[in-house]
Design a protein around this motif. Structure first.
Motif, short mmCIF file in Angstrom:
data_model
loop_
_atom_site.label_atom_id
_atom_site.label_comp_id
_atom_site.label_asym_id
_atom_site.label_seq_id
_atom_site.Cartn_x
_atom_site.Cartn_y
_atom_site.Cartn_z
N ASP A 175 0.83 -1.21 0.00
CA ASP A 175 0.00 0.00 0.00
C ASP A 175 0.87 1.27 0.00
N HIS A 176 2.21 1.08 -0.12
CA HIS A 176 3.14 2.21 -0.18
C HIS A 176 4.12 2.11 -1.34
N ASP A 263 4.69 4.33 7.37
CA ASP A 263 3.92 3.64 8.41
C ASP A 263 4.67 3.67 9.74
N HIS A 310 -3.12 7.99 4.92
CA HIS A 310 -3.44 6.59 5.23
C HIS A 310 -4.87 6.38 5.72
ZN LIG Z 1 0.50 1.28 5.22
#
Ligand SMILES: [Zn+2]
Length: 367
Positions: A175-176, A263, A310
């Motif tokens: 997701d990054h 994160d 996020h």
């Molecule tokens: Zn993440």
């Protein structure tokens, strides 16, 4: 001890919830617990509510103090996105695609003479343009959610990459970090900076720029084929104990400074987080909304403004599909009826959804 257990528990939860991504479904029913008519009703409801949210967000753009109407629209998005099956619903998919397409069109037409414009893209993806250059952080399409139809159109991703001069990747999670996006940057001769563990066994690895993960050392990074130079500090952050997460502080030729935190979630890292303000002036801090103790992070960086990222990453189960209402509560401006209120932090919070942007002018935030 209790705190250590609770942090460890949270990290296990985060990892598990990510691992349990909602898989693409073979059934025609989006939500198999509902019949066809009920599913259609929720599709129609998502469409109606997102249309209204779009109208309000367009009329009340990001700003500080934040317009109350805007706040209501973001909370409305939480309501739609926390349907477990939201990312499967056509209206949610087109909301993502159309909002990012709108941002792409804007970025292509935006010239900055002073200050910076910051576009928030999917998840923790951000694009920042100043007079001299355009910086990308954690650009992804959304395909990490592994749901057919839920991702930004490839043509729009390519147009975004064309607009950027450099890509910073915080850590390896999907997701990054998307390898095809990084490769496209590299093919265009644009640097991609990432921590040492990202795609270690892939051919792309030798083409990635690996800066030293060390606090308070300014490392130069040549961009635009040597025409410009960024100053980069790579704070040695972590997600949990084992995942290296680069927390970049990037200083542009105009002297504007931006930090995106990926994160970040590790208590020991407060050793350097608490000290950032003593070494640098930070214009914009872009933390993950669920980072550990965001108020303490805000105090450590002492930025002019915060833009969280996020929220509502749709590949996560709903318990870690972090809502806007929690970002407000952590800021201390949306208190719970029980009076169990988070004291929050003083720094202005510019809360945005996919495809929105904010124009930052340093003069407006001089302390
Ligand atoms: Zn993440």
């Amino acid at each position: 001890m209790k705190k250590i257990i609770s942090i460890a528990g949270l990290l296990v939860l985060i990892t598990l919830s990510y691992a349990q991504n909602i898989q693409s479904k073979s059934s025609d029913l989006i939500d198999p617990t509902l019949n066809e008519r009920q599913n259609q009703f929720l599709n129609d409801e998502a469409e109606a509510l997102l249309l209204q949210a779009n109208r309000v967000l367009t009329n009340y753009p990001p700003g500080w103090p934040e317009p109350i109407n805007r706040r209501s629209a973001l909370l409305l998005l939480d309501g739609v996105f926390h349907d477990v099956y939201a990312p499967h619903r056509p209206a949610v998919q087109s909301f993502l695609k159309s909002r990012i397409k709108k941002a792409v069109n804007e970025i292509e037409q935006t010239e900055i003479l002073n200050g910076a414009r910051i576009w928030k893209l999917y998840n923790h993806g951000l694009i920042i343009r100043t007079r001299s250059l355009t910086i990308g952080f954690d650009l992804v399409s959304g395909k990490s959610a592994n749901i057919e139809g839920f991702s930004v159109e490839i043509d729009d991703i390519n147009r975004l990459i064309n607009q950027c001069d450099v890509l910073f990747i915080s850590h390896l999670h999907k997701d990054h970090a998307e390898e095809s996006i990084a490769q496209f940057f590299i093919n265009q001769g644009k640097p991609v900076v990432a921590p040492p563990g990202v795609w270690k066994d892939k051919p792309i690895y030798t083409q990635i720029t690996h800066l030293k993960r060390v606090s308070n050392i300014i490392q130069p990074l040549s961009v635009k084929n040597g025409q410009e130079e960024l100053k980069v500090i790579v704070y040695p952050g972590h997600q949990g104990e084992n995942t290296e997460n680069n927390v970049y502080l990037v200083i542009t030729p105009e002297g504007l400074s931006f930090s995106q935190m990926g994160d970040q979630y590790n208590h020991d890292d407060f050793e350097w987080i608490d000290e950032v303000k003593n070494n640098y002036v930070v214009d914009i801090l872009m933390p993950n909304c669920w980072t550990e103790d965001i108020a303490r992070v805000a105090k450590g960086f002492n930025p002019a403004i915060i833009i969280t990222g996020h929220e509502n990453e749709m590949g996560h189960t709903i318990d870690h599909r972090e809502p806007y209402w929690l970002s407000y509560q952590r800021k201390g401006i949306l208190n719970s009826p029980e009076g169990n209120n988070d004291p929050g932090y003083d720094c202005p919070l510019i809360l945005m959804t996919w495809g929105e942007s904010y124009y930052y002018k340093k003069e407006n935030y001089l302390k």
